[in-house]
Design an enzyme around this catalytic site. Structure first.
Site, short mmCIF file in Angstrom:
data_model
loop_
_atom_site.label_atom_id
_atom_site.label_comp_id
_atom_site.label_asym_id
_atom_site.label_seq_id
_atom_site.Cartn_x
_atom_site.Cartn_y
_atom_site.Cartn_z
N LYS A 96 0.87 -1.17 0.00
CA LYS A 96 0.00 0.00 0.00
C LYS A 96 0.91 1.22 0.00
O LYS A 96 1.62 1.49 0.98
CB LYS A 96 -0.92 0.01 1.22
CG LYS A 96 -1.85 1.22 1.22
CD LYS A 96 -2.57 1.38 2.55
CE LYS A 96 -3.31 2.72 2.56
NZ LYS A 96 -3.84 3.04 3.91
N ASN A 206 -9.39 2.01 9.47
CA ASN A 206 -8.67 1.66 10.68
C ASN A 206 -9.27 2.38 11.89
O ASN A 206 -9.84 1.77 12.79
CB ASN A 206 -7.20 2.00 10.52
CG ASN A 206 -6.31 1.48 11.66
OD1 ASN A 206 -5.12 1.29 11.48
ND2 ASN A 206 -6.85 1.24 12.83
#
Length: 257
Positions: A96, A206
């Site tokens: 990522k 998250n």
């Protein structure tokens, strides 16, 4: 099924692993979410010492694919080096890619992002670029070798939800065959359902889970919302109307005198 770089997945939720109250809550949240991909920061691993070893043991105990990230990088060179180290540490060519350009908004430096994406793609990495909702930037990232895009819907950790649905809808419509994962800014399960209804393939979050009052329950809620939004998109939703339309037919109704 969700297909990312030829890997088929049944879950449409990707989950970050930072900021959880405890390792056990992290473990339970991952299980409750049903996610098959978790993101992991190389900086956490290299700075964690023995606690980092314990964290990595938890991740290894789960049947999930690890997506390392280059969080905290501010130049293309730094991001490329971090990705190379992550490949060695986590034994994966998935990355990522984050190259931050602004300290306050954590908005990507799209110029450095494209530069780093090109270098990493040439080195065989499967790049997941954290980007904005800009069409031109998306084109440049695809030209650089990316096969997946990860546009934001709001600044990281802001929990504001999709701020520009017009831009997201345009991005989705302009690249109909490119897998896209909404990354950053989601704060509520309803936000997840909204972006999935626009046609995006998955979401990554998250903070909204890790900082919830009950991270395990919130992880489960986001998983259900992402699936509901995806199902609604492909079921064929009614478009908004300017006038009322009766749901009960008026022809043949009873007449009272």
């Amino acid at each position: 099924m969700l297909t990312l770089y030829n890997k088929q997945l049944s879950s449409r939720l990707l989950l970050g692993t930072a900021q959880y109250p405890s390792p056990s809550i992290l473990l339970d949240a991952i299980k409750a979410s049903g996610t098959q991909i978790v993101t992991v920061s190389l900086r956490r691993e290299t700075a964690g010492g023995r606690s980092g070893d314990g964290f990595w043991s938890i991740i290894r105990s789960l049947d999930v694919h690890v997506l390392p990230n280059t969080a905290g990088c501010h130049t293309a060179k730094e991001a490329v080096l971090t990705a190379q180290m992550a490949r060695d540490l986590f034994a994966t060519d998935w990355i990522k890619l984050e190259v931050i350009g602004n300290h306050d908004t954590l908005q990507p430096d799209v110029f450095a992002l494209v530069e780093a994406a090109r270098v990493l793609s040439d080195e065989g990495f499967k790049v997941f670029p954290y980007t904005t909702d800009d069409l031109i930037v998306a084109e440049r990232l695809l030209d650089a070798g990316c096969e997946v895009l990860m546009p934001w819907c709001a600044p990281i950790g802001s929990a504001q939800g999709p701020l520009n649905t017009h831009a997201l809808r345009s991005l989705r419509g302009h690249f109909p065959d490119v897998p896209m994962i909404i990354d950053a800014g989601l704060g509520r399960p309803s936000h997840a359902a909204t972006v999935m209804e626009l046609g995006f393939e998955a979401i990554l979050l998250n903070t909204a889970v890790a900082k919830a009052g009950d991270p395990v329950a919130m992880a489960r809620a986001f998983a259900m919302a992402s699936e509901a939004g995806h199902a609604a998109c492909h079921a064929g939703m009614l478009e908004p109307r300017d006038v009322a339309v009766p749901s009960t037919p008026v022809i043949g109704r009873a007449v009272f005198t």
